[in-house]
Design a protein around this motif. Structure first.
Motif, PDB file in Angstrom:
ATOM      1  N   SER A 142      53.028  29.916  56.206  1.00 22.43           N
ATOM      2  CA  SER A 142      51.741  29.356  56.628  1.00 22.43           C
ATOM      3  C   SER A 142      50.798  29.298  55.434  1.00 22.43           C
ATOM      4  O   SER A 142      50.928  30.062  54.470  1.00 22.43           O
ATOM      5  N   ARG A 143      49.812  28.399  55.508  1.00 23.19           N
ATOM      6  CA  ARG A 143      48.851  28.302  54.423  1.00 23.19           C
ATOM      7  C   ARG A 143      48.016  29.578  54.310  1.00 23.19           C
ATOM      8  O   ARG A 143      47.605  29.958  53.207  1.00 23.19           O
ATOM      9  N   ALA A 144      47.770  30.249  55.427  1.00 20.08           N
ATOM     10  CA  ALA A 144      47.019  31.503  55.373  1.00 20.08           C
ATOM     11  C   ALA A 144      47.767  32.536  54.538  1.00 20.08           C
ATOM     12  O   ALA A 144      47.181  33.245  53.717  1.00 20.08           O
ATOM     13  N   GLN A 145      49.076  32.619  54.747  1.00 21.23           N
ATOM     14  CA  GLN A 145      49.891  33.563  53.983  1.00 21.23           C
ATOM     15  C   GLN A 145      49.937  33.164  52.515  1.00 21.23           C
ATOM     16  O   GLN A 145      49.849  34.003  51.615  1.00 21.23           O
ATOM     17  N   MET A 146      50.020  31.860  52.265  1.00 22.36           N
ATOM     18  CA  MET A 146      50.078  31.382  50.886  1.00 22.36           C
ATOM     19  C   MET A 146      48.761  31.639  50.159  1.00 22.36           C
ATOM     20  O   MET A 146      48.741  32.080  49.008  1.00 22.36           O
ATOM     21  N   ARG A 147      47.642  31.379  50.831  1.00 19.59           N
ATOM     22  CA  ARG A 147      46.342  31.619  50.207  1.00 19.59           C
ATOM     23  C   ARG A 147      46.137  33.090  49.902  1.00 19.59           C
ATOM     24  O   ARG A 147      45.545  33.452  48.889  1.00 19.59           O
ATOM     25  N   SER A 148      46.603  33.939  50.792  1.00 23.32           N
ATOM     26  CA  SER A 148      46.482  35.370  50.556  1.00 23.32           C
ATOM     27  C   SER A 148      47.201  35.764  49.270  1.00 23.32           C
ATOM     28  O   SER A 148      46.678  36.541  48.455  1.00 23.32           O
ATOM     29  N   TYR A 149      48.387  35.198  49.069  1.00 26.30           N
ATOM     30  CA  TYR A 149      49.147  35.499  47.854  1.00 26.30           C
ATOM     31  C   TYR A 149      48.450  34.916  46.629  1.00 26.30           C
ATOM     32  O   TYR A 149      48.300  35.594  45.597  1.00 26.30           O
ATOM     33  N   CYS A 150      48.003  33.657  46.709  1.00 28.28           N
ATOM     34  CA  CYS A 150      47.341  33.017  45.574  1.00 28.28           C
ATOM     35  C   CYS A 150      46.069  33.772  45.180  1.00 28.28           C
ATOM     36  O   CYS A 150      45.785  33.954  43.983  1.00 28.28           O
ATOM     37  N   SER A 151      45.311  34.210  46.169  1.00 26.45           N
ATOM     38  CA  SER A 151      44.093  34.965  45.880  1.00 26.45           C
ATOM     39  C   SER A 151      44.419  36.263  45.159  1.00 26.45           C
ATOM     40  O   SER A 151      43.718  36.672  44.224  1.00 26.45           O
ATOM     41  N   GLN A 152      45.500  36.906  45.575  1.00 21.77           N
ATOM     42  CA  GLN A 152      45.920  38.145  44.927  1.00 21.77           C
ATOM     43  C   GLN A 152      46.279  37.887  43.466  1.00 21.77           C
ATOM     44  O   GLN A 152      45.921  38.673  42.577  1.00 21.77           O
ATOM     45  N   VAL A 153      46.967  36.789  43.201  1.00 17.52           N
ATOM     46  CA  VAL A 153      47.344  36.450  41.824  1.00 17.52           C
ATOM     47  C   VAL A 153      46.104  36.202  40.972  1.00 17.52           C
ATOM     48  O   VAL A 153      46.006  36.691  39.838  1.00 17.52           O
ATOM     49  N   PHE A 154      45.144  35.454  41.503  1.00 21.93           N
ATOM     50  CA  PHE A 154      43.911  35.196  40.755  1.00 21.93           C
ATOM     51  C   PHE A 154      43.168  36.497  40.463  1.00 21.93           C
ATOM     52  O   PHE A 154      42.612  36.678  39.367  1.00 21.93           O
ATOM     53  N   ARG A 155      43.131  37.406  41.424  1.00 21.47           N
ATOM     54  CA  ARG A 155      42.443  38.681  41.203  1.00 21.47           C
ATOM     55  C   ARG A 155      43.152  39.501  40.125  1.00 21.47           C
ATOM     56  O   ARG A 155      42.500  40.069  39.236  1.00 21.47           O
ATOM     57  N   GLN A 156      44.453  39.592  40.209  1.00 23.34           N
ATOM     58  CA  GLN A 156      45.200  40.380  39.235  1.00 23.34           C
ATOM     59  C   GLN A 156      45.078  39.806  37.832  1.00 23.34           C
ATOM     60  O   GLN A 156      45.146  40.544  36.838  1.00 23.34           O
ATOM     61  N   ALA A 157      44.868  38.500  37.735  1.00 20.97           N
ATOM     62  CA  ALA A 157      44.695  37.861  36.430  1.00 20.97           C
ATOM     63  C   ALA A 157      43.268  37.989  35.915  1.00 20.97           C
ATOM     64  O   ALA A 157      42.970  37.575  34.783  1.00 20.97           O
ATOM     65  N   GLY A 158      42.369  38.546  36.734  1.00 27.56           N
ATOM     66  CA  GLY A 158      40.987  38.706  36.325  1.00 27.56           C
ATOM     67  C   GLY A 158      40.191  37.409  36.348  1.00 27.56           C
ATOM     68  O   GLY A 158      39.170  37.285  35.670  1.00 27.56           O
ATOM     69  N   LEU A 159      40.635  36.445  37.166  1.00 30.72           N
ATOM     70  CA  LEU A 159      39.990  35.137  37.214  1.00 30.72           C
ATOM     71  C   LEU A 159      39.205  34.900  38.498  1.00 30.72           C
ATOM     72  O   LEU A 159      38.625  33.818  38.669  1.00 30.72           O
ATOM     73  N   TRP A 160      39.186  35.872  39.387  1.00 30.52           N
ATOM     74  CA  TRP A 160      38.623  35.643  40.718  1.00 30.52           C
ATOM     75  C   TRP A 160      37.179  35.173  40.661  1.00 30.52           C
ATOM     76  O   TRP A 160      36.773  34.266  41.401  1.00 30.52           O
ATOM     77  N   GLU A 161      36.376  35.753  39.777  1.00 32.14           N
ATOM     78  CA  GLU A 161      34.968  35.390  39.694  1.00 32.14           C
ATOM     79  C   GLU A 161      34.759  34.023  39.048  1.00 32.14           C
ATOM     80  O   GLU A 161      33.679  33.434  39.160  1.00 32.14           O
ATOM     81  N   ARG A 162      35.766  33.511  38.358  1.00 33.56           N
ATOM     82  CA  ARG A 162      35.662  32.211  37.711  1.00 33.56           C
ATOM     83  C   ARG A 162      36.150  31.070  38.601  1.00 33.56           C
ATOM     84  O   ARG A 162      36.065  29.902  38.226  1.00 33.56           O
ATOM     85  N   ILE A 163      36.686  31.413  39.749  1.00 33.26           N
ATOM     86  CA  ILE A 163      37.286  30.435  40.650  1.00 33.26           C
ATOM     87  C   ILE A 163      36.331  30.143  41.805  1.00 33.26           C
ATOM     88  O   ILE A 163      35.807  31.060  42.437  1.00 33.26           O
ATOM     89  N   GLU A 164      36.107  28.862  42.085  1.00 31.33           N
ATOM     90  CA  GLU A 164      35.382  28.475  43.291  1.00 31.33           C
ATOM     91  C   GLU A 164      36.356  28.466  44.462  1.00 31.33           C
ATOM     92  O   GLU A 164      37.508  28.037  44.310  1.00 31.33           O
ATOM     93  N   LYS A 165      35.888  28.931  45.607  1.00 30.97           N
ATOM     94  CA  LYS A 165      36.759  29.016  46.765  1.00 30.97           C
ATOM     95  C   LYS A 165      36.290  28.080  47.873  1.00 30.97           C
ATOM     96  O   LYS A 165      35.105  27.874  48.054  1.00 30.97           O
ATOM     97  N   SER A 166      37.274  27.517  48.593  1.00 30.66           N
ATOM     98  CA  SER A 166      36.995  26.719  49.783  1.00 30.66           C
ATOM     99  C   SER A 166      35.971  25.619  49.509  1.00 30.66           C
ATOM    100  O   SER A 166      34.883  25.604  50.079  1.00 30.66           O
TER     101      SER A 166
END
Length: 288
Positions: free
Chosen positions: A157-181
Motif C-alpha cells: 500500500s502507499r501508506a506502507q511505502m510512504r512510511s518506509y520512504c519517510s524513514q529513509v529521509f530521516r535516517q539520511a538527515g534530510l527530513w527537514e529539507r523535504i516538503e511533504k504532501s
C-alpha cells in the motif's frame, strides 16, 4: 482521558518532549444513530502553533468508510483536507495563533462550522519529540485499517511505502529539507485532491517523489504522468520526478511495461523501494 490528561508512553518525559494536543476527526453521516468512523488526526503544539494533519486518502480507506456507511459522501471526504488546511492558513493570516487560548478559539470555530457529518472528538494530550512520528503513530492507532502487526498499512500500500520512504529521509538527515504532501492543485486545477508525497529544491531545480503501488494500482502511473506534465508546463523552476514503486519493474510483465513506459514518456524515473535508500544517498550531497 479528558482534555487535561496527557498520554505518555514512558515512565517520564525527556527534556526534548513537548506537551501536545490532538483531536480525532470523525465522519458521522447519521446523527440520529450516533455512529461514526475515524477519518483523520489533527496534532498540534499549543505553545508554538505548529500543527500536523492527516486524513484518509487511500482507496481502501474510503472503501472501509463505505462498508460502514454505504451512503458516505466520498466527494466531501476527498475535499476535506484542503478545506481544513485553507481554514488554518486563513486564521494564521489574521494574526499569530500561538498559545493555548488561540488554538482553543480556532478549534471552537471548527466545531461550530464543520458539516454536521464531521465532528472533532474531545481533545486529548500526548508527549511528543517529533510531531511527524507522533502523527503517524496516532493515525495508525486511531484511523488506519487494522492489518497484521509489523508495519503501517498493508504490504504494497502507499501508506506502507510512504512510511518506509519517510524513514529513509530521516535516517539520511534530510527530513527537514523535504516538503511533504504537496498539493497538486498548485499546478493542475483548483479542487484537485491529489497530493505529491515529497518535494525538494536543489540548484534551481524542484524535485518531486511519489510512491506508486504497481501491485495495487498501476493505473496511478497515468495520473502521476499527467501531473508531472502539468508541473513542467506551469512550474517556474526546472523540475525532475521520481516514482518509488513497491516492486522492481519486470520488462516481461505487461502491467510492469505499462507503468515503465507511462513513466518514461513523462520523464519520471522509476525507483524500486529496495533501491530507494541508495537513491537518497546520492541525492543527499546535492541538497547540502
Amino acid at each position: 482521558m479528558n482534555e487535561n490528561t496527557v498520554e505518555s508512553r514512558s515512565a517520564g518525559t525527556s527534556p526534548r518532549e513537548r506537551a501536545c494536543a490532538y483531536r480525532i476527526l470523525r465522519y458521522t453521516p447519521n446523527l440520529v444513530r450516533d455512529e461514526w468512523v475515524n477519518i483523520g488526526v489533527l496534532l498540534l503544539d499549543p505553545s508554538t502553533g505548529e500543527r500536523r494533519l492527516r486524513l484518509i486518502e487511500e482507496q481502501d480507506e474510503y472503501n472501509r468508510v463505505r462498508r460502514l456507511h454505504p451512503q458516505a459522501d466520498e466527494t466531501l471526504l476527498r475535499a476535506l483536507r484542503d478545506d481544513l488546511e485553507d481554514r488554518f492558513q486563513s486564521e494564521s493570516a489574521n494574526g499569530p495563533q500561538s498559545g493555548s487560548a488561540n488554538w482553543k478559539q480556532l478549534l471552537g470555530k471548527w466545531d461550530d462550522t464543520l458539516s454536521n457529518a464531521l465532528q472533532l472528538a474531545p481533545q486529548k494530550g500526548v508527549f511528543a519529540v517529533d510531531l511527524d512520528v507522533e502523527l503517524e503513530r496516532l493515525y495508525a492507532d486511531h484511523v488506519a485499517p487494522q492489518h497484521a502487526a509489523g508495519g503501517v498499512g498493508a504490504p504494497g500500500s502507499r501508506a506502507q511505502m510512504r512510511s518506509y520512504c519517510s524513514q529513509v529521509f530521516r535516517q539520511a538527515g534530510l527530513w527537514e529539507r523535504i516538503e511533504k504532501s504537496v498539493r497538486a492543485s498548485e499546478f493542475t486545477f483548483p479542487g484537485d485532491p491529489m497530493r505529491l508525497d515529497y518535494s525538494y529544491r536543489r540548484n534551481g531545480t524542484r524535485g518531486f517523489v511519489q510512491s506508486l503501488s504497481v501491485t495495487r494500482a498501476p493505473v496511478d502511473a497515468k495520473l502521476l504522468a499527467y501531473t508531472a506534465e502539468r508541473i513542467v508546463t506551469k512550474a517556474s523552476l526546472k523540475s525532475e520526478f521520481a516514482a518509488v514503486t513497491d516492486v522492481g519493474l519486470n520488462a516481461e510483465n505487461d502491467r510492469h511495461r505499462f507503468v515503465r513506459d507511462t513513466l518514461r514518456d513523462a520523464g519520471i524515473e522509476p525507483i524500486a523501494m529496495e533501491g530507494f535508500a541508495v537513491w537518497v544517498a546520492k541525492l543527499k550531497p546535492l541538497l547540502q
